[in-house]
Scaffold this motif. Structure first.
Motif, PDB file in Angstrom:
ATOM      1  N   GLY A  26       0.801  -1.213   0.000  1.00  0.00           N
ATOM      2  CA  GLY A  26       0.000   0.000   0.000  1.00  0.00           C
ATOM      3  C   GLY A  26       0.832   1.261   0.000  1.00  0.00           C
ATOM      4  O   GLY A  26       2.068   1.215  -0.128  1.00  0.00           O
ATOM      5  N   CYS A  42      -9.006   3.629   1.304  1.00  0.00           N
ATOM      6  CA  CYS A  42      -9.564   3.360  -0.022  1.00  0.00           C
ATOM      7  C   CYS A  42      -9.663   1.863  -0.301  1.00  0.00           C
ATOM      8  O   CYS A  42      -8.708   1.109  -0.079  1.00  0.00           O
ATOM      9  CB  CYS A  42      -8.703   4.025  -1.092  1.00  0.00           C
ATOM     10  SG  CYS A  42      -8.571   5.818  -0.893  1.00  0.00           S
ATOM     11  N   HIS A  44     -10.565  -0.627  -3.396  1.00  0.00           N
ATOM     12  CA  HIS A  44     -10.601  -0.527  -4.854  1.00  0.00           C
ATOM     13  C   HIS A  44     -11.638  -1.438  -5.500  1.00  0.00           C
ATOM     14  O   HIS A  44     -12.184  -2.352  -4.861  1.00  0.00           O
ATOM     15  CB  HIS A  44      -9.209  -0.805  -5.424  1.00  0.00           C
ATOM     16  CG  HIS A  44      -8.650  -2.156  -5.093  1.00  0.00           C
ATOM     17  ND1 HIS A  44      -9.165  -3.329  -5.604  1.00  0.00           N
ATOM     18  CD2 HIS A  44      -7.599  -2.530  -4.295  1.00  0.00           C
ATOM     19  CE1 HIS A  44      -8.457  -4.363  -5.149  1.00  0.00           C
ATOM     20  NE2 HIS A  44      -7.509  -3.904  -4.348  1.00  0.00           N
ATOM     21  N   MET A  53      -5.250  -0.572  -6.338  1.00  0.00           N
ATOM     22  CA  MET A  53      -5.061   0.678  -5.613  1.00  0.00           C
ATOM     23  C   MET A  53      -4.759   1.850  -6.538  1.00  0.00           C
ATOM     24  O   MET A  53      -4.903   3.008  -6.128  1.00  0.00           O
ATOM     25  CB  MET A  53      -3.947   0.543  -4.571  1.00  0.00           C
ATOM     26  CG  MET A  53      -2.566   0.268  -5.133  1.00  0.00           C
ATOM     27  SD  MET A  53      -1.286   0.115  -3.850  1.00  0.00           S
ATOM     28  CE  MET A  53      -0.942   1.849  -3.527  1.00  0.00           C
ATOM     29  N   ARG A  59      -6.480   6.755  -7.268  1.00  0.00           N
ATOM     30  CA  ARG A  59      -5.163   7.350  -7.509  1.00  0.00           C
ATOM     31  C   ARG A  59      -5.240   8.875  -7.472  1.00  0.00           C
ATOM     32  O   ARG A  59      -4.408   9.545  -6.855  1.00  0.00           O
ATOM     33  CB  ARG A  59      -4.633   6.880  -8.861  1.00  0.00           C
ATOM     34  CG  ARG A  59      -3.227   7.376  -9.183  1.00  0.00           C
ATOM     35  CD  ARG A  59      -2.762   6.892 -10.544  1.00  0.00           C
ATOM     36  NE  ARG A  59      -3.440   7.557 -11.642  1.00  0.00           N
ATOM     37  CZ  ARG A  59      -4.288   6.965 -12.474  1.00  0.00           C
ATOM     38  NH1 ARG A  59      -4.580   5.682 -12.352  1.00  0.00           N
ATOM     39  NH2 ARG A  59      -4.865   7.645 -13.459  1.00  0.00           N
ATOM     40  N   SER A  62      -5.561  10.291  -4.027  1.00  0.00           N
ATOM     41  CA  SER A  62      -4.252  10.297  -3.376  1.00  0.00           C
ATOM     42  C   SER A  62      -3.366  11.416  -3.900  1.00  0.00           C
ATOM     43  O   SER A  62      -2.611  12.035  -3.139  1.00  0.00           O
ATOM     44  CB  SER A  62      -3.576   8.939  -3.587  1.00  0.00           C
ATOM     45  OG  SER A  62      -2.284   8.936  -3.046  1.00  0.00           O
ATOM     46  N   ARG A  75      -4.212   3.880   0.647  1.00  0.00           N
ATOM     47  CA  ARG A  75      -4.706   2.966  -0.388  1.00  0.00           C
ATOM     48  C   ARG A  75      -3.820   1.730  -0.419  1.00  0.00           C
ATOM     49  O   ARG A  75      -2.631   1.801  -0.090  1.00  0.00           O
ATOM     50  CB  ARG A  75      -4.772   3.642  -1.754  1.00  0.00           C
ATOM     51  CG  ARG A  75      -3.476   4.252  -2.229  1.00  0.00           C
ATOM     52  CD  ARG A  75      -3.671   5.118  -3.465  1.00  0.00           C
ATOM     53  NE  ARG A  75      -2.426   5.745  -3.892  1.00  0.00           N
ATOM     54  CZ  ARG A  75      -1.872   5.621  -5.095  1.00  0.00           C
ATOM     55  NH1 ARG A  75      -2.472   4.882  -6.022  1.00  0.00           N
ATOM     56  NH2 ARG A  75      -0.748   6.228  -5.391  1.00  0.00           N
ATOM     57  N   PHE A  76      -4.396   0.607  -0.812  1.00  0.00           N
ATOM     58  CA  PHE A  76      -3.646  -0.646  -0.791  1.00  0.00           C
ATOM     59  C   PHE A  76      -4.290  -1.638  -1.746  1.00  0.00           C
ATOM     60  O   PHE A  76      -5.445  -1.494  -2.145  1.00  0.00           O
ATOM     61  CB  PHE A  76      -3.606  -1.225   0.632  1.00  0.00           C
ATOM     62  CG  PHE A  76      -4.944  -1.669   1.156  1.00  0.00           C
ATOM     63  CD1 PHE A  76      -5.308  -3.005   1.132  1.00  0.00           C
ATOM     64  CD2 PHE A  76      -5.848  -0.742   1.667  1.00  0.00           C
ATOM     65  CE1 PHE A  76      -6.548  -3.419   1.617  1.00  0.00           C
ATOM     66  CE2 PHE A  76      -7.093  -1.140   2.152  1.00  0.00           C
ATOM     67  CZ  PHE A  76      -7.441  -2.480   2.118  1.00  0.00           C
ATOM     68  N   ASN A  77      -3.492  -2.635  -2.124  1.00  0.00           N
ATOM     69  CA  ASN A  77      -3.994  -3.742  -2.934  1.00  0.00           C
ATOM     70  C   ASN A  77      -4.506  -4.842  -2.019  1.00  0.00           C
ATOM     71  O   ASN A  77      -3.773  -5.335  -1.154  1.00  0.00           O
ATOM     72  CB  ASN A  77      -2.881  -4.293  -3.827  1.00  0.00           C
ATOM     73  CG  ASN A  77      -2.551  -3.382  -4.989  1.00  0.00           C
ATOM     74  OD1 ASN A  77      -3.428  -2.727  -5.539  1.00  0.00           O
ATOM     75  ND2 ASN A  77      -1.282  -3.331  -5.379  1.00  0.00           N
TER      76      ASN A  77
END
Length: 236
Positions: A26, A42, A44, A53, A59, A62, A75-77
């Motif tokens: 993230g 966030c 996604h 993310m 994006r 951010s 934000r992160f995957n």
């Protein structure tokens, strides 16, 4: 500002550790020269359909909102999701084991001392927010294009009981849930706001729609910074 504009912020890579022992990739973006007044966590869109993310609305939040609205943007995957920032460990679990991913992000925000922690879910991310995001450490949730497939009436009833703010931005031309049906479904949450966006589609393509989304977020999360400026003057 253009679609690719990146405004000043303190940006740092982030590693989240889940309760089931996975490492997630993230990033945390903070205002460049001040403490944040509120936080966006966030979530996604669907990773099996390209969500990550770096999906464009997340994006751009951010890239812009730390500078324009004093917000922290985390934000992160989710598990098994890859982007230019890297791939998170694990495998996609259709929104079930992802509960641990959301919990890890919320816990990270708490441990970092980030204030007023709002969930910002988009499509699949709204399902995670509704199903698993009604946590004591979460202030409320902003929902972009909620399909209400995985999340159902039981989840909505839990949010209703919590009294926490729930704002749903519904594209007029959405592929899954359009404004009239959204108003009917969210009516069981007395504090929910349904905001219909004329001409918008599920993916919010186009800079005018991104600006609408960012303005609606800031209006609720940090109203003192609303409306969001469309120009930036670097005074450094």
């Amino acid at each position: 500002m253009r679609a690719s504009t990146v405004l000043p912020a303190r940006r740092s890579p982030l590693t989240l550790r889940t309760a089931d022992d996975l490492t997630l990739i993230g990033e945390l973006a903070l205002p460049a020269a001040s403490d944040p007044v509120a936080t966006l966590i966030c979530l996604h869109p669907l990773p099996t359909h390209g969500g990550m993310m770096d999906s464009h609305v997340i994006r751009k939040a951010s890239y812009r909102l730390p500078a324009l609205a004093g917000l922290a943007v985390l934000r992160f995957n989710t598990r098994g999701t890859a982007s230019d920032h890297g791939r998170s460990a694990g495998e996609f679990d259709a929104g079930e084991a992802e509960r641990h991913d959301l919990a890890a992000a919320a816990a990270c925000a708490v441990s970092a001392g980030l204030p007023e922690r709002w969930l910002l879910g988009w499509s699949f991310g709204t399902e995670l927010a509704l199903k698993w995001g009604n946590l004591p450490e979460v202030t409320g949730a902003m929902l972009l294009s909620p399909p209400l497939h995985r999340a159902g009436d039981t989840d909505l009833d839990a949010w209703a009981a919590s009294g926490k703010p729930l704002i749903a931005l519904i594209p007029e031309l959405d592929d899954y849930l359009r404004p009239d049906e959204a108003r009917r479904r969210f009516a069981r949450v007395p504090q929910a706001e349904v905001v219909a966006v004329a001409g918008a589609r599920h993916l919010w393509v186009g800079e005018p729609y991104v600006r609408i989304v960012l303005n609606e977020i800031v209006k609720r999360v940090n109203p003192a910074a609303w409306p969001v400026p469309t120009e930036w003057k670097d005074v450094s």
